[in-house]
Structure formats: structure tokens, C-alpha cells
Design an enzyme around this catalytic site. Structure first.
Site, PDB file in Angstrom:
ATOM      1  N   SER A   1       0.807  -1.213   0.000  1.00 59.03           N
ATOM      2  CA  SER A   1       0.000   0.000   0.000  1.00 59.03           C
ATOM      3  C   SER A   1       0.847   1.273   0.000  1.00 59.03           C
ATOM      4  CB  SER A   1      -0.946  -0.040   1.202  1.00 59.03           C
ATOM      5  OG  SER A   1      -1.897   0.991   1.145  1.00 59.03           O
TER       6      SER A   1
ATOM      7  N   ASP B   1      -2.232   6.563  -3.470  1.00 61.97           N
ATOM      8  CA  ASP B   1      -1.101   5.895  -2.822  1.00 61.97           C
ATOM      9  C   ASP B   1      -0.612   4.765  -3.725  1.00 61.97           C
ATOM     10  OD1 ASP B   1      -3.224   4.153  -2.442  1.00 61.97           O
ATOM     11  OD2 ASP B   1      -2.587   3.522  -0.460  1.00 61.97           O
TER      12      ASP B   1
ATOM     13  N   ASP C   1      -0.988   1.577  -4.070  1.00 64.20           N
ATOM     14  CA  ASP C   1      -1.895   0.607  -4.698  1.00 64.20           C
ATOM     15  C   ASP C   1      -3.235   1.229  -5.064  1.00 64.20           C
ATOM     16  OD1 ASP C   1      -2.842   0.831  -2.074  1.00 64.20           O
ATOM     17  OD2 ASP C   1      -3.447  -1.270  -1.969  1.00 64.20           O
TER      18      ASP C   1
END
Length: 442
Positions: A102, A241, A243
Site C-alpha cells: 500500500s 497511494d 496501490d
């Protein structure tokens, strides 16, 4: 072992267990054994990843583990987490796997699982995989092994899915947008979505090299985006961000618009149109100004624990569709089964177009309450919170705020810290009450 599963994923190490190629190989095999019903029928799993360099290694070993268990792998390459949730449903796969950490730096990585419905795996499936992990790894005979397929049009499919979340006549023509893709999974997708809808797109954070994901770019570091918006005299900026399940925005004046504000704007627009289903779910950290603003338009509001998985659980419990976090996770179950940064941004843009107002004007109508956050290092955070004197001080502070503010004290989940947060209409009041509580804890 259950901590390895679910949509929160894993980050580098969990307790004493490192995310090694050997572990990921066996995890793929164990998941495959469950999905393939121990070889009685061939399973099918979508595998996506973000742009960090270790994703290539983990993709290969996951594929090998699934293959040994008799499961086919559909490889979609670098792809946003919400895209994998969508593609899992589209290809009628048994599960989806995302290799991503992430918003974390490149040297971290993790594994996230989605069910065939694009939601987190059920407890029953998780428990079954845990049991298989304890067994010695074996392989099926050759005729039962799985195969791997590269899905070449995965990005194009998801681009069209995102565009379909707004009406056919929706156009961004005449709007100049700066996109920051954090050198992450949306770098080859988000620019096409907004450009094909008519916007003039300026791109930053779209040159991944495996090592620069989230590095001074993206939803957790918006300074470069704000500077670019001002330099380009753009209408707004959008940051994802690594992902792309988080989104933050920058208005035309270079000011940050966070997840709380985006969710409020979407909720207000849907309420005005009579299209809001139920209420809105936030978290313990959601700004009180959002709660008050929703109350003014008769929209129910519920707080969940911090974490998008808890927001999702609360949405399902109430049969609502909209929720999220100040960090930029915006969940709209009307459009996808998980937080989706691109689709959330499109919903805000749709609202801006219909209102004929700019982002700064709309956000200024509901200013956030000032917050003061103080972290105090302690030896035993959980027991410290049980102090009767501390609870009395908290109650006294809440009484003095008298509905004009809020106190939140919680133990950190990862460090020996107590986090003291006070928010109030008056910044000095928030600061003084937070310092008063923190002084006692110290």
C-alpha cells in the site's frame, strides 16, 4: 496465523514471521489446495501487484505455489488493489491476490486476498488455509498442475470500469487536473481515465523503477502535488497511494482536501439528489465537523475502529454503502467492493460539475475542527488506559467541551504509545485539553 489474511494484508514481517519467498510459495500452495478442493476441480486466481521490485519475486513464487496445487493463475501485472477486486469478479475467479504494501516504502511488501466476490475471504476459508499451511508441501501429478496466463487487456478493462462509474454524458472538458500516482500501481491507468473523460491531465509520480513507490509522492506526501497545482494554475490535484485504494485532493489554492472532506462532499451530493442509501460510516479519527455537518442534513453517522476493514464491516452491518477514513480510503459499495481511489475521485468531480462550484469553495463551507494529537511513550499502554483517575480527567474534559469538541485516547497497535487526540471548534481549547491529559499520562 489468521493475521496473514484479509484485505489489510501483511507488512514486511508479522511478529516473528518474515515474508520470505519460501513462506509465500507455501501460502500460494495452501490457498490453492483450498480453492481447488484438494485437486478435485481446477481453481482460478487473479494475481496483481504494485510496482515495488520485490513484487516480481513474490508473483513468481505465488504462481508456483498455486500451480503445484492445481490452480490456474491469471497474471494482470501492476494493477491497483480495487482493480484486482473488480477483475476477480469479471473473470469469475475463485479468489484475487494483490502483492502490495500500500502506502509503505519499497522495501516492505505484503499479500492481500479477495474472495470470488471481491471482498475479504470468509473466516471459514481463512481457517482452512491455516490448517493446510501446517502440512508438508506436495505437488500434484503433472496432468493436474495449474497453468499461468498473462491477461494483456487487464488495464483497459479497469479503465473502462472506472469510466462507467459516471454517466455517459459526463465530461471533464475544460478542467485541468494534476495527477500524482506515487510511482505506484495507477501510473498507467489513472491518466487515461481522466484524459479519456476530457480533462487536461498533468502527470507526476508516473515513472516507477521498483524503488521509488510512495517516495515523496502520492497520498501520504502531497507537497509536490500542491506545488504543481499552483504552478500549473490547475483546477485541482489528485493523489493516490502505491496501490491506489487511497485518494487525497488538492484544491486550486494548494490546500489539502482529505478523506473526511471527500466523503462529506459525496454524501452531501447524494443526499441532495435523493440517492444516498442509509448513512455514512467513519472511524474514531473522523473529524467531528463531518459528523455535525451530516447531522444537519439528517444523515445517520456511525464510527468504526480505525482501518478500512472495520469501516467495511460497519457498512455491511447497517446495509449502508458509503464510508471511509481521513487517510483517503473512500468506500462506495455502489461502485466497487473495496476502497477505490480513482472511482472516489470521479464521484467528487461529478459533484463539482453538477454544483458548478470549485473544490475550494465547497470545502470552505464546512471547515474541519482543529485537532491536537500528542503521542506519549509508556511501558504498558493498555493498562495505563484503565486508570480511574485518567478516565475521570477525560470525562471532565468532555464535559468542558460540552458538545463542541471530542476527546479520543487510544493505545497504538504497533508501538508502546498512548495517543491523545482532542478536537474542538477552538484550536487553543483543543491544544490546552490535549496537553492537560498528556501531562497526566506522562
Amino acid at each position: 496465523m489468521r493475521k496473514y489474511f484479509g484485505t489489510d494484508g501483511i507488512r514486511g514481517t508479522v511478529g516473528q514471521f518474515p515474508i520470505t519467498p519460501e513462506f509465500v510459495l507455501k501460502l500460494g500452495w495452501a490457498a490453492g489446495k483450498v480453492l481447488a478442493q484438494n485437486g478435485k476441480s481446477r481453481g482460478k486466481v487473479v494475481i496483481g501487484k504494485d510496482t515495488r521490485i520485490s513484487g516480481y519475486m513474490f508473483e513468481s513464487v505465488l504462481e508456483a505455489g498455486l500451480t503445484a496445487a492445481g490452480v490456474d493463475s491469471l497474471l494482470v501485472g501492476p494493477m491497483p488493489t480495487p482493480a484486482v477486486a473488480y477483475l476477480t469478479r469479471t473473470f469469475r475467479a475463485d479468489a484475487g491476490i494483490v502483492i502490495s504494501a500500500s502506502h509503505n516504502p519499497f522495501h516492505d511488501n505484503g499479500i492481500k486476498f479477495f474472495s470470488k466476490d471481491g471482498t475479504k475471504l470468509s473466516d471459514e476459508v481463512e481457517l482452512e488455509i491455516e490448517k493446510i499451511l501446517d502440512q508438508e508441501m506436495t505437488s500434484l501429478s503433472s496432468e493436474y498442475l495449474g497453468k499461468a496466463y498473462r491477461i494483456e487487456d487487464a488495464a483497459a478493462r479497469y479503465i473502462e470500469f472506472c469510466k462507467a462509474s459516471v454517466p455517459n454524458d459526463f465530461s471533464l472538458k475544460g478542467m485541468k487536473i494534476v495527477l500524482d500516482c506515487a510511482h505506484g500501481a495507477a501510473y498507467h491507468i489513472a491518466p487515461y481515465v481522466f484524459k479519456e473523460l476530457g480533462a487536461e491531465v498533468v502527470k507526476i509520480g508516473v515513472s516507477p523503477d521498483g524503488l521509488n513507490i510512495n517516495q515523496e509522492r502520492g497520498a501520504t506526501y502531497t507537497k509536490p502535488l500542491a506545488e504543481k497545482v499552483l504552478f500549473e494554475k490547475a483546477d485541482l490535484g489528485i493523489a493516490f497511494d502505491g496501490d491506489a485504494d487511497r485518494v487525497m485532493m488538492i484544491d486550486s489554492k494548494g490546500e489539502l482536501v482529505n478523506g473526511d472532506q471527500l466523503i462529506l462532499l459525496i454524501a452531501q451530493s447524494l443526499k441532495k439528489q435523493g440517492k444516498l442509501i442509509g448513512g455514512v460510516v467513519g472511524t474514531l479519527m473522523t473529524n467531528m465537523a463531518v459528523e455535525k455537518a451530516l447531522e444537519e442534513i439528517d444523515v445517520p453517522f456511525s464510527r468504526a475502529k480505525v482501518g478500512d476493514r472495520y469501516v467495511m464491516e460497519e457498512l455491511k452491518r447497517n446495509n449502508w454503502v458509503l464510508g471511509g477514513e481521513s487517510s483517503g480510503h473512500v468506500i462506495s459499495l455502489e461502485h466497487n467492493t473495496t476502497g477505490d481511489g480513482i472511482i472516489a475521485a470521479l464521484q467528487v468531480l461529478k459533484m463539482l460539475k453538477s454544483s458548478n462550484e470549485d473544490l475550494n469553495t465547497l470545502v470552505c463551507k464546512t471547515p474541519l475542527y482543529p485537532q491536537t494529537l500528542i503521542n506519549i511513550r509508556v511501558t504498558d499502554a493498555k493498562n495505563a488506559l484503565k486508570s480511574e483517575k485518567l478516565q475521570a480527567i477525560i470525562k471532565q474534559a468532555e464535559a468542558e467541551l460540552a458538545g463542541l469538541g471530542r476527546v479520543l485516547i487510544r493505545a497504538s497497535g504497533t508501538e508502546p504509545l498512548i495517543r491523545v487526540m482532542v478536537e474542538a471548534e477552538n484550536s487553543e481549547l483543543a491544544k490546552s485539553k490535549a496537553e492537560e491529559i498528556a501531562a497526566f499520562v506522562s
